[in-house]
Write a protein that holds these residues in place. Sequence first.
Motif, PDB file in Angstrom:
ATOM      1  N   MET A   1      23.636 -38.139   2.922  1.00 40.37           N
ATOM      2  CA  MET A   1      23.435 -37.022   3.811  1.00 40.37           C
ATOM      3  C   MET A   1      24.474 -35.936   3.522  1.00 40.37           C
ATOM      4  SD  MET A   1      23.003 -36.953   7.924  1.00 40.37           S
ATOM      5  CE  MET A   1      24.471 -37.809   8.305  1.00 40.37           C
ATOM      6  N   GLU A   2      25.699 -36.348   3.301  1.00 43.60           N
ATOM      7  CA  GLU A   2      26.752 -35.372   3.042  1.00 43.60           C
ATOM      8  C   GLU A   2      26.462 -34.569   1.780  1.00 43.60           C
ATOM      9  OE1 GLU A   2      27.167 -38.552   3.777  1.00 43.60           O
ATOM     10  OE2 GLU A   2      28.574 -38.706   5.430  1.00 43.60           O
ATOM     11  N   LYS A   3      26.009 -35.259   0.738  1.00 42.07           N
ATOM     12  CA  LYS A   3      25.675 -34.560  -0.510  1.00 42.07           C
ATOM     13  C   LYS A   3      24.571 -33.531  -0.284  1.00 42.07           C
ATOM     14  CE  LYS A   3      26.916 -37.857  -4.101  1.00 42.07           C
ATOM     15  NZ  LYS A   3      26.397 -38.614  -5.242  1.00 42.07           N
ATOM     16  N   ARG A   4      23.587 -33.891   0.504  1.00 39.54           N
ATOM     17  CA  ARG A   4      22.468 -32.986   0.784  1.00 39.54           C
ATOM     18  C   ARG A   4      22.944 -31.755   1.550  1.00 39.54           C
ATOM     19  NH1 ARG A   4      17.950 -30.491  -0.471  1.00 39.54           N
ATOM     20  NH2 ARG A   4      16.635 -30.120   1.308  1.00 39.54           N
ATOM     21  N   LEU A   5      23.784 -31.948   2.553  1.00 42.81           N
ATOM     22  CA  LEU A   5      24.283 -30.817   3.337  1.00 42.81           C
ATOM     23  C   LEU A   5      25.064 -29.843   2.458  1.00 42.81           C
ATOM     24  CD1 LEU A   5      25.467 -32.645   6.574  1.00 42.81           C
ATOM     25  CD2 LEU A   5      23.401 -31.282   6.281  1.00 42.81           C
ATOM     26  N   ILE A   6      25.902 -30.375   1.590  1.00 43.56           N
ATOM     27  CA  ILE A   6      26.691 -29.516   0.708  1.00 43.56           C
ATOM     28  C   ILE A   6      25.795 -28.814  -0.303  1.00 43.56           C
ATOM     29  CG2 ILE A   6      28.452 -29.537  -1.098  1.00 43.56           C
ATOM     30  CD1 ILE A   6      29.922 -31.608   0.626  1.00 43.56           C
ATOM     31  N   ASP A   7      24.814 -29.526  -0.832  1.00 45.28           N
ATOM     32  CA  ASP A   7      23.881 -28.930  -1.780  1.00 45.28           C
ATOM     33  C   ASP A   7      23.157 -27.733  -1.159  1.00 45.28           C
ATOM     34  OD1 ASP A   7      22.163 -28.785  -4.178  1.00 45.28           O
ATOM     35  OD2 ASP A   7      20.605 -29.528  -2.808  1.00 45.28           O
ATOM     36  N   VAL A   8      22.666 -27.898   0.051  1.00 49.39           N
ATOM     37  CA  VAL A   8      21.959 -26.807   0.741  1.00 49.39           C
ATOM     38  C   VAL A   8      22.908 -25.641   1.013  1.00 49.39           C
ATOM     39  CG1 VAL A   8      20.761 -26.160   2.867  1.00 49.39           C
ATOM     40  CG2 VAL A   8      20.200 -28.309   1.717  1.00 49.39           C
ATOM     41  N   ALA A   9      24.134 -25.933   1.440  1.00 46.33           N
ATOM     42  CA  ALA A   9      25.111 -24.877   1.713  1.00 46.33           C
ATOM     43  C   ALA A   9      25.449 -24.094   0.445  1.00 46.33           C
ATOM     44  CB  ALA A   9      26.370 -25.470   2.328  1.00 46.33           C
ATOM     45  N   LEU A  10      25.583 -24.800  -0.676  1.00 44.07           N
ATOM     46  CA  LEU A  10      25.883 -24.114  -1.935  1.00 44.07           C
ATOM     47  C   LEU A  10      24.724 -23.225  -2.388  1.00 44.07           C
ATOM     48  CD1 LEU A  10      27.675 -26.961  -3.913  1.00 44.07           C
ATOM     49  CD2 LEU A  10      28.708 -24.880  -2.988  1.00 44.07           C
ATOM     50  N   ARG A  11      23.508 -23.684  -2.172  1.00 38.44           N
ATOM     51  CA  ARG A  11      22.347 -22.900  -2.603  1.00 38.44           C
ATOM     52  C   ARG A  11      22.030 -21.739  -1.675  1.00 38.44           C
ATOM     53  NH1 ARG A  11      17.785 -25.752  -2.301  1.00 38.44           N
ATOM     54  NH2 ARG A  11      18.716 -27.634  -1.465  1.00 38.44           N
ATOM     55  N   HIS A  12      22.231 -21.937  -0.362  1.00 34.42           N
ATOM     56  CA  HIS A  12      21.807 -20.931   0.610  1.00 34.42           C
ATOM     57  C   HIS A  12      22.948 -20.215   1.312  1.00 34.42           C
ATOM     58  CE1 HIS A  12      17.636 -22.077   0.151  1.00 34.42           C
ATOM     59  NE2 HIS A  12      18.008 -23.342   0.237  1.00 34.42           N
ATOM     60  N   GLY A  13      24.156 -20.680   1.124  1.00 33.02           N
ATOM     61  CA  GLY A  13      25.301 -20.052   1.764  1.00 33.02           C
ATOM     62  C   GLY A  13      25.545 -20.587   3.165  1.00 33.02           C
ATOM     63  N   LEU A  14      26.601 -20.090   3.761  1.00 32.54           N
ATOM     64  CA  LEU A  14      27.010 -20.522   5.092  1.00 32.54           C
ATOM     65  C   LEU A  14      26.776 -19.416   6.099  1.00 32.54           C
ATOM     66  CD1 LEU A  14      30.436 -22.094   4.086  1.00 32.54           C
ATOM     67  CD2 LEU A  14      28.262 -23.275   4.392  1.00 32.54           C
ATOM     68  N   ASN A  15      26.645 -19.812   7.358  1.00 36.44           N
ATOM     69  CA  ASN A  15      26.554 -18.834   8.441  1.00 36.44           C
ATOM     70  C   ASN A  15      27.354 -19.361   9.629  1.00 36.44           C
ATOM     71  OD1 ASN A  15      24.895 -20.618   9.993  1.00 36.44           O
ATOM     72  ND2 ASN A  15      23.111 -19.938   8.836  1.00 36.44           N
ATOM     73  N   ASP A  16      27.320 -18.652  10.723  1.00 33.27           N
ATOM     74  CA  ASP A  16      28.118 -19.029  11.894  1.00 33.27           C
ATOM     75  C   ASP A  16      27.646 -20.316  12.555  1.00 33.27           C
ATOM     76  OD1 ASP A  16      29.627 -16.764  11.524  1.00 33.27           O
ATOM     77  OD2 ASP A  16      28.522 -15.577  13.012  1.00 33.27           O
ATOM     78  N   TYR A  17      26.454 -20.773  12.241  1.00 32.51           N
ATOM     79  CA  TYR A  17      25.880 -21.938  12.909  1.00 32.51           C
ATOM     80  C   TYR A  17      26.052 -23.236  12.126  1.00 32.51           C
ATOM     81  CZ  TYR A  17      23.681 -18.154  15.446  1.00 32.51           C
ATOM     82  OH  TYR A  17      23.469 -17.020  16.179  1.00 32.51           O
ATOM     83  N   ILE A  18      26.487 -23.141  10.883  1.00 31.03           N
ATOM     84  CA  ILE A  18      26.481 -24.315  10.013  1.00 31.03           C
ATOM     85  C   ILE A  18      27.441 -25.413  10.479  1.00 31.03           C
ATOM     86  CG2 ILE A  18      28.187 -23.666   8.261  1.00 31.03           C
ATOM     87  CD1 ILE A  18      24.756 -25.010   7.433  1.00 31.03           C
ATOM     88  N   ILE A  19      28.646 -25.068  10.899  1.00 34.26           N
ATOM     89  CA  ILE A  19      29.613 -26.080  11.333  1.00 34.26           C
ATOM     90  C   ILE A  19      29.137 -26.780  12.613  1.00 34.26           C
ATOM     91  CG2 ILE A  19      31.996 -26.534  12.054  1.00 34.26           C
ATOM     92  CD1 ILE A  19      31.620 -25.918   9.030  1.00 34.26           C
ATOM     93  N   PRO A  20      28.704 -26.056  13.648  1.00 28.98           N
ATOM     94  CA  PRO A  20      28.163 -26.763  14.828  1.00 28.98           C
ATOM     95  C   PRO A  20      26.939 -27.616  14.485  1.00 28.98           C
ATOM     96  CG  PRO A  20      28.621 -24.478  15.375  1.00 28.98           C
ATOM     97  CD  PRO A  20      28.797 -24.616  13.895  1.00 28.98           C
ATOM     98  N   LYS A  21      26.113 -27.149  13.568  1.00 27.72           N
ATOM     99  CA  LYS A  21      24.936 -27.914  13.159  1.00 27.72           C
ATOM    100  C   LYS A  21      25.362 -29.210  12.477  1.00 27.72           C
ATOM    101  CE  LYS A  21      20.816 -27.560  10.270  1.00 27.72           C
ATOM    102  NZ  LYS A  21      20.029 -26.685   9.403  1.00 27.72           N
TER     103      LYS A  21
END
Length: 54
Positions: A1-21
């Motif tokens: 799961m952790e790998k998937r979350l990082i992969d998506v963040a690297l491809r799509h970037g971060l926003n203000d909601y990512i950490i709470p999500k």
Amino acid sequence: MEKRLIDVALRHGLNDYIIPKWKAIFSIKDHFENLMGKSVYSVLPGVVENTFKF
């Protein structure tokens, strides 16, 4: 799961909601692990072998 979350963040970037999500996702994961008494990774076929390569 952790790998998937990082992969998506690297491809799509971060926003203000990512950490709470992410905190909510890990909270849900922890909840189910506590109910099961073991890691969710240990009950999903192939996850340990494909994710945690030694």
